[in-house]
Design a protein around this motif. Sequence first.
Motif, PDB file in Angstrom:
ATOM      1  N   LEU A 113     109.676  78.729  -7.799  1.00  0.00           N
ATOM      2  CA  LEU A 113     109.554  79.398  -9.110  1.00  0.00           C
ATOM      3  C   LEU A 113     110.702  80.092  -9.376  1.00  0.00           C
ATOM      4  CD1 LEU A 113     105.959  81.094  -8.958  1.00  0.00           C
ATOM      5  CD2 LEU A 113     106.580  79.028 -10.032  1.00  0.00           C
ATOM      6  N   TYR A 117     113.023  79.478 -12.609  1.00  0.00           N
ATOM      7  CA  TYR A 117     112.469  79.722 -13.916  1.00  0.00           C
ATOM      8  C   TYR A 117     112.735  81.349 -14.289  1.00  0.00           C
ATOM      9  CZ  TYR A 117     110.509  75.288 -13.418  1.00  0.00           C
ATOM     10  OH  TYR A 117     110.119  73.975 -13.271  1.00  0.00           O
ATOM     11  N   VAL A 138     106.139  80.086 -16.792  1.00  0.00           N
ATOM     12  CA  VAL A 138     106.507  79.073 -16.100  1.00  0.00           C
ATOM     13  C   VAL A 138     105.881  77.759 -16.626  1.00  0.00           C
ATOM     14  CG1 VAL A 138     106.179  78.130 -13.802  1.00  0.00           C
ATOM     15  CG2 VAL A 138     106.607  80.432 -14.081  1.00  0.00           C
ATOM     16  N   HIS A 152     114.199  72.547  -8.654  1.00  0.00           N
ATOM     17  CA  HIS A 152     112.775  73.233  -8.332  1.00  0.00           C
ATOM     18  C   HIS A 152     112.116  72.593  -7.249  1.00  0.00           C
ATOM     19  CE1 HIS A 152     113.747  75.584 -11.998  1.00  0.00           C
ATOM     20  NE2 HIS A 152     113.728  74.468 -12.517  1.00  0.00           N
TER      21      HIS A 152
END
Length: 342
Positions: free
Chosen positions: A263, A266, A316, A341
């Motif tokens: 995560l 982001y 997200v 990611h």
Amino acid sequence: MENLVKRDLVIDNLRFILICIIVLNHFNYNLDLSPFIYSKTLLYNEIPTPALGLISGLLFFNSNLNFEIISKKIIRRIRSLLLPFVLWSFILLFIYNISHVMFFNLNLNSELLTVNEFSRFNLINYLLILLSPQNSLWYLQNLTFIMPFTYGLYFLLRKKLFLFFFLIIIFLFHYKLNIFFSVRFLPFFLLGAYLSFNNYSVLKIKMHIFPLFTLLITSFLVNNTYSYDSFLLIIFHLINVYIFYVLLYNFVEKTKYDFIAKLSGYSFFIYLTHIIINSFIIKSYIMFFGDFLLTTKFSFIIINLIFFIISISISVMMAKLLETRFKNLYSILVGKRNFNHS
């Protein structure tokens, strides 16, 4: 020991955690949810933004810096900082004005967003908003506008005049003189610059994860016990933020949660969108439920934790959708950052 300026996964994960705390702060420190008093709960803490300022100073400066490297870094930051700041300030102002019309037509005495005191959508007001200390993206504003001054900061660092300049800045904040840059940003950016330029390294703490976490929470909560409105308290705040950074760095390095790594790319999008998303969540809740679960401290904390999870999840999901379906648009919105990611 590891050099402070090294950009690694620990730093990325650490910044994600700090931005998440900021999102939670903005729920807990919200006049719409608690219109008569500011609601400072145990979940609220002003330490994450100064810590981000510290990290920004650490990442920008190093002992190998020169004027040519500074120029290249500033050019990159025009793309990665200035472009998103100008663009998202426009987006926030546009949504503010649309919501202003909608709420007025619905006879609701409230706004979806409060960008600042300017409500008319024109070029002059937009430029004033970019320069306003009340800009919702004030941290990004400070981080963007400090870039041209990094030439002077580098000169001071090289000539061993930096600490003298640093003390002058602290005195200016102490006497509440009007400085464009926030007290929650500038001293910490300068501290990071000094540490990185002089090759200070992150202190590695050889300690079990639980006592380390206890110290981390202690440093976090200590920040709630004082206000940094005097010279000595600003210095104390600087020390506490640095201790918090070191403890959090060690904690993140030891834990290595995979979901945070996934995560963390982001983080910037979460920061850019959370103001809009938070406002939608809060206004929607109040319209449908009024002050239900907002009247006691405990229920207030619980509902804000739920809001926080919803806000991060929406941000997200939006980022993943844009990144997958509209890659070029997403790249522009986040300043052409490239993240992995996986």
